[in-house]
Design a protein around this motif. Structure first.
Motif, PDB file in Angstrom:
ATOM      1  N   ALA A 159       0.825  -1.210   0.000  1.00 28.51           N
ATOM      2  CA  ALA A 159       0.000   0.000   0.000  1.00 28.51           C
ATOM      3  C   ALA A 159       0.859   1.259   0.000  1.00 28.51           C
ATOM      4  O   ALA A 159       0.408   2.329  -0.436  1.00 28.51           O
ATOM      5  N   LEU A 205      -3.878   6.110  -2.116  1.00 28.17           N
ATOM      6  CA  LEU A 205      -4.566   5.328  -1.090  1.00 28.17           C
ATOM      7  C   LEU A 205      -4.391   6.009   0.264  1.00 28.17           C
ATOM      8  O   LEU A 205      -3.297   6.042   0.828  1.00 28.17           O
ATOM      9  N   LEU A 210      -6.352  -3.444  -4.953  1.00 27.88           N
ATOM     10  CA  LEU A 210      -6.234  -2.077  -4.443  1.00 27.88           C
ATOM     11  C   LEU A 210      -6.399  -1.059  -5.561  1.00 27.88           C
ATOM     12  O   LEU A 210      -6.986   0.012  -5.363  1.00 27.88           O
ATOM     13  N   GLU A 216      -9.566   2.454  -6.874  1.00 25.15           N
ATOM     14  CA  GLU A 216      -9.456   3.741  -7.572  1.00 25.15           C
ATOM     15  C   GLU A 216     -10.099   3.697  -8.949  1.00 25.15           C
ATOM     16  O   GLU A 216     -10.687   4.676  -9.404  1.00 25.15           O
TER      17      GLU A 216
END
Length: 258
Positions: A166, A172, A218, A222
């Protein structure tokens, strides 16, 4: 022109359709991407899952006929890939869960060792072995103990790897919630609402493959579809993602074998 991916899909199974390619029928599942909050994708996306299922995704508003045409454009490649999957599956035998069988953890091979004991009951990694110790070493008991062990390991490993990867994603803001779910055709998924699911069998794969799947999901937080922007995000996070994905695809039959 379509794009082809593996081991990523949806939580609900869509209806099945088929196209004729020569003398062969190609069954496939058709889904339409929700483009309400994202730009309309310019391409159909074809997924060939590790179990041989084919999924065709098209932008919302397209027809089934368009989905079939997209599949037929790449039918030769799909057939070659399905034949390769079938050939690999011929050499993957169902597990008996007895001493001597090969198990995988973080990309390494281990030998299963079943150890009878009246006093102890546990699963441990020890000197190249995965040792299952207990009074009941029947197939289903050993299988159950190993599944629980893999889930526990997956919880720890996935959270650690998520925290690590991450850091690469500038956009993020916080660590998302996620949970484990055993899936037959997917390594992970991300719902439009941001719910991330990860397959506990993924903990058997090399660490870079785990990182790839987590980063893939992840990036979907978005960009919810497989647009060019999605691949730009993924390429930024993991420049070698295609080679890593290819490695994971080649191991799928072994890692998902139970």
């Amino acid at each position: 022109m379509s794009e082809i991916h593996h081991a990523n899909g949806h939580e609900q199974a869509p209806a099945q359709h088929a196209v004729r390619y020569g003398a062969r029928s190609l069954p496939f599942y058709w889904t339409q991407l929700d483009t309400a909050a994202t730009p309309r994708p310019r391409k159909a996306v074809i997924h060939v899952h590790p179990n041989g299922e084919v999924e065709v995704q098209t932008p919302s508003g397209t027809s089934l006929a368009e989905a079939k045409r997209a599949l037929l454009k790449r039918a030769r490649w799909v057939v070659e890939h399905l034949d390769a999957i079938h050939e690999r599956q011929r050499h993957v035998l169902p597990r008996d869960y007895v001493s001597g069988e090969t198990l995988f953890y973080l990309g390494r091979r281990y030998v299963l060792k079943c150890v009878p004991s009246e006093e102890e009951r546990h699963v441990k990694l020890l000197r190249g072995q995965v040792r299952v110790t207990g009074t009941d070493l029947a197939r289903e008991r050993v299988r159950s103990e190993l599944r629980a062990w893999y889930r526990k390991r997956a919880n720890d490993v996935f959270q650690r790897r998520l925290n690590h990867v991450a850091e690469r994603l500038r956009w993020l803001q916080e660590r998302p919630e996620w949970r484990l779910l055993e899936m037959k055709t997917q390594w992970g998924s991300c719902s439009p609402g941001g719910s991330i699911l990860l397959n506990p069998h993924l903990v058997k794969a090399p660490t870079e493959c785990i990182d790839y799947v987590i980063l893939h999901e992840l990036c979907h937080l978005e960009e919810h579809n497989h647009s060019q922007r999605f691949y730009d995000l993924l390429g930024y996070a993991m420049p070698r993602w295609e080679a890593v994905k290819h490695r994971l695809d080649g191991m799928s039959e072994l890692l998902l074998n139970e």
